[in-house]
Every structure is written in structure tokens, then in C-alpha cells.
Design an enzyme around this catalytic site. Structure first.
Site, PDB file in Angstrom:
ATOM      1  N   TYR A 195       1.890 -12.100 108.787  1.00  0.00           N
ATOM      2  CA  TYR A 195       3.265 -12.046 109.308  1.00  0.00           C
ATOM      3  C   TYR A 195       3.311 -12.757 110.670  1.00  0.00           C
ATOM      4  CZ  TYR A 195       3.936  -9.060 105.316  1.00  0.00           C
ATOM      5  OH  TYR A 195       3.986  -8.598 104.029  1.00  0.00           O
ATOM      6  N   GLY A 201      -4.419   4.834 103.540  1.00  0.00           N
ATOM      7  CA  GLY A 201      -3.188   4.257 103.017  1.00  0.00           C
ATOM      8  C   GLY A 201      -2.815   4.821 101.672  1.00  0.00           C
TER       9      GLY A 201
END
Ligand SMILES: Cc1cc2nc3c(=O)[nH]c(=O)nc-3n(C[C@H](O)[C@H](O)[C@H](O)COP(=O)(O)O)c2cc1C
Length: 368
Positions: free
Chosen positions: A175, A335
Site C-alpha cells: 500500500y 490474525g
């Protein structure tokens, strides 16, 4: 059950002003469950409350875009910009606090992977797997540099104001901030491109601006990675010397904690240099900031396999806990296993990891 490998993980920890009841962190995970207005819903509040009630120490939110201009990829990702969005995030913060947890939003700019993509250079991603093409990436100019920095600063100030215990800057996975560091995605010829020192300049400027705004003591976590969404094998830091340059710059710019996103928390960081030290361990060795290790804790598939047909199975997390004992990490982020098991901490601590439910990609269809 208290074995050597579980002596630290369920103990409280203090990092500056950040107090945590244990060493388990919920990794940031995008769920795309808001409406187009980007306001966290009551279901999103309940989702985070459930993990806090399950005794996660620190919850890091899904990546939350810092503006509605270029920072988002889809509108259903809850954003961190308007008064309405920030007020709704405060309900998340309050719910997590009610349950004894700490909360940090992950401040995100999707950059070259956004809906209207911008990046260090006009390097457009290849078509998606289904053949659809991506919008062309526009190279950022000085107005963009200023706008992006202000958006991060405003979001950080809002987070501090609503009582978030820390913020995380999303500097990973391809990103915007990460794409500056990448020599593939950053082809600039000005002072923001070329050498590693130049490529890390913009992320460090953003971090430093956020640090100036929030003051010297507010905890800032910076997440970086050795992989990116569109290239799981990317190696950004070729050796420990490069990692040292990068992590030292993050420390200098104001990071309090490093979140080292690896393909697997226990993978060896630089096999040519050391046959056992993980990327988290190297980060601690070359830079004396606290470190969060993450990747494949109590799951078997890597991130690039997680959306395929192969089924995941649960595994013993104690090899990750050993990183705490060996001093390679201070915190362990979990996660996918926390999507499947909101009560992951209690299950592992009070009964057995064998009672965990396996992660399945179908679980992503709903927010529980
Ligand atoms: C559904 C999903 C969404 C994710 N979204 C983000 C995100 O918004 N920001 C981020 O930094 N990482 C994101 N990740 C990566 C996770 O934070 C984490 O690094 C990765 O899942 C590896 O940890 P695990 O093996 O315990 O699942 C996401 C992962 C998953 C599975």
C-alpha cells in the site's frame, strides 16, 4: 498449564504509556462490512467487543482509510475521517475498554491499490486474476504529498482524542507508504526515489509529522513487511544492514513499536546470515524498539494459500510464544485464528490449542 513457552505470553506488559493485560495482539484485518458512508456499524462494534471479551491484549483495527479521496479501495471499509466516522469508532474504543482491552486503529492509505490510485510512480498493477484491469496509477506531486501527510495527521489526532491507546501506521503489504520503500513500485528520480535512504523519506516524513502532532509520549506502532499483496515473495530488505537502516530511520522519525509482518512469524529472516533468527528477532537486534511478530500463528496455510481450496488446520502456537522467551519479540499478533476464534486467548490459556476451530475463508462472509 504453564510451560516454559507460556511464561510470558499471558503476563501483562507496559510499553511507555501503553499497558496491556497480555502479549497477544489482534492483527489488523480488513472485513469490508460498513455501509458506503464508511461509518463503523453496531455489528462492527460487537465484533471488536467480542475479541476484547475473549481477552485479547491489544486490538488493532482493520485498515481504516484516512481520507475519502484516494486512501480507500472500497467504500465499505470503515474510514477514519469525518466526525460521524470518528464518533462511531469511539463506540469501538469504549467497548474494547469495557472489556479490559486496549485498542489501536490501523491508519491506512491504499495508494496504488486504491479506487482512484496514486503512488510514488505511475506503475499500474497487472490485471486481476479474473481478467479485469486496474485503474492507472497517477504519480504523486507535491500537493498529494501534503494532502496525504495531513490526512494521516488528522486521523492520528482524532484517534488520540477519542481515547485510542495507540495508533498503527500501515506501512506494509504494497500500500502507499510501503510502495515508496519498494524499488519496483518507486521509480522516482527526485529525493523520494533511488537509494533506500530516498525511498524511505516519505514514509518517515509522514511518521515524523504524526509524531509531532500527537506529542512525544503517544504510542505509534509502525507496520512494515517483507511481502506484498501483489507479490507474496517480494524481499524489500535484502540483508540485515538494510533492515538496520530502515528500522533506525523509523525510530528516529518517532515509532514506538515495530510490527514486523512476515510470511510466518517463525521463518528465518536472513538465512545467509543466521540459520535461526526471525525477521522480528533481527528487527530487535538491529533496533532497540519493542517488536510485534506475526504470521501463521496456530494456522497452517500462508496468506497466499488462505484463499485457495486447501483447508486450514489448527497448530500449536507455542513456537511463536518461544519468540517472547528468546527475546526475539515482545508481542505476538494473531490474525485468521482470531476470526475463527474470538476467544482464542482463553481457549489457548485455559484449555488447549487443540480446541481451537480452524480458519476457513467462508468465515469472512460474515462478521462474528
Ligand atoms: C481477511 C484478512 C484481512 C487482512 N487485512 C489486513 C489489513 O487491513 N491490514 C494489514 O496490515 N494486514 C491485513 N491482513 C494481514 C494480517 O494482519 C496478518 O498479517 C496475516 O493474516 C498473517 O497473520 P495470520 O497468519 O495470523 O493470519 C489481513 C489478513 C486477512 C486474513
Amino acid at each position: 498449564m504453564t510451560t516454559k513457552s507460556t511464561t510470558q505470553v499471558f503476563q501483562p506488559a507496559q510499553f511507555g504509556s501503553l499497558h496491556l493485560r497480555n502479549r497477544i495482539v489482534m492483527a489488523p484485518m480488513t472485513r469490508r462490512m460498513a455501509q458506503d458512508d464508511g461509518i463503523p456499524t453496531k455489528e462492527i462494534v460487537a465484533y471488536y467487543r467480542r475479541r476484547a471479551a475473549g481477552e485479547v491484549g491489544l486490538i488493532i483495527s482493520e485498515g481504516t482509510p484516512v481520507d475519502s479521496l484516494h486512501a480507500y479501495d472500497t467504500l465499505t471499509v470503515p474510514r477514519f475521517e469525518t466526525d460521524e466516522q470518528i464518533s462511531a469508532w469511539k463506540r469501538v474504543v469504549d467497548a474494547v475498554h469495557d472489556e479490559g482491552g486496549a485498542f489501536a486503529p490501523q491508519l491506512w492509505h491504499t495508494g496504488r491499490m486504491g479506487a482512484d490510485p496514486i503512488g510514488p510512480s505511475a506503475v499500474t498493477l497487472p490485471p486481476r486474476a479474473d481478467g479485469t484491469t486496474r485503474s492507472p496509477v497517477r504519480e504523486m506531486d507535491s500537493t498529494d504529498f501534503q494532502q496525504v501527510t495531513e490526512a494521516f495527521v488528522n486521523a492520528a489526532l482524532s484517534a488520540k482524542q477519542i481515547g485510542c491507546d495507540a495508533i498503527e501506521l500501515h506501512g506494509a503489504h504494497g500500500y502507499l507508504l510501503d510502495s515508496f520503500v519498494s524499488p519496483v513500485n518507486n521509480q522516482r528520480t527526485d529525493k523520494y526515489g533511488g537509494s533506500l535512504e530516498n525511498r524511505m523519506r516519505f514514509p518517515c516524513e509522514v511518521l515524523a509529522a504524526v509524531r509531532r502532532a500527537v506529542g512525544p509520549d503517544y504510542p505509534i506502532i509502525y507496520r512494515f513487511s517483507q511481502w506484498k499483496v501483489d507479490d507474496f515473495s517480494e524481499i524489500k530488505f535484502a540483508d540485515s544492514a538494510q533492515l538496520k537502516v530502515w528500522t533506525s530511520a523509523l525510530k528516529e522519525a518517532g515509532a514506538s513499536i515495530l510490527h514486523v509482518s512476515a510470511r510466518s512469524a517463525t521463518d528465518v529472516g536472513f538465512p545467509n546470515e543466521d540459520s535461526s533468527l526471525t525477521l522480528a528477532g533481527w528487527s530487535k537486534r538491529v533496533c532497540d524498539l519493542p517488536v510485534i511478530a506475526v504470521g501463521k500463528v496456530s494456522v497452517t496455510l500462508t496468506m497466499d494459500q488462505a484463499y485457495g481450496e486447501e483447508a486450514d488446520t489448527v497448530t500449536d502456537p507455542s513456537s511463536a510464544f518461544e519468540l517472547l522467551e528468546s527475546g526475539e519479540a515482545d508481542l505476538i499478533a494473531v490474525g485468521r485464528a482470531l476470526i475463527a476464534n474470538p476467544d482464542w486467548v482463553k481457549t489457548v490459556r485455559d484449555s488447549s490449542w487443540r480446541n481451537l476451530k480452524p480458519f476457513d475463508k467462508s468465515l469472512l462472509a460474515e462478521l462474528y
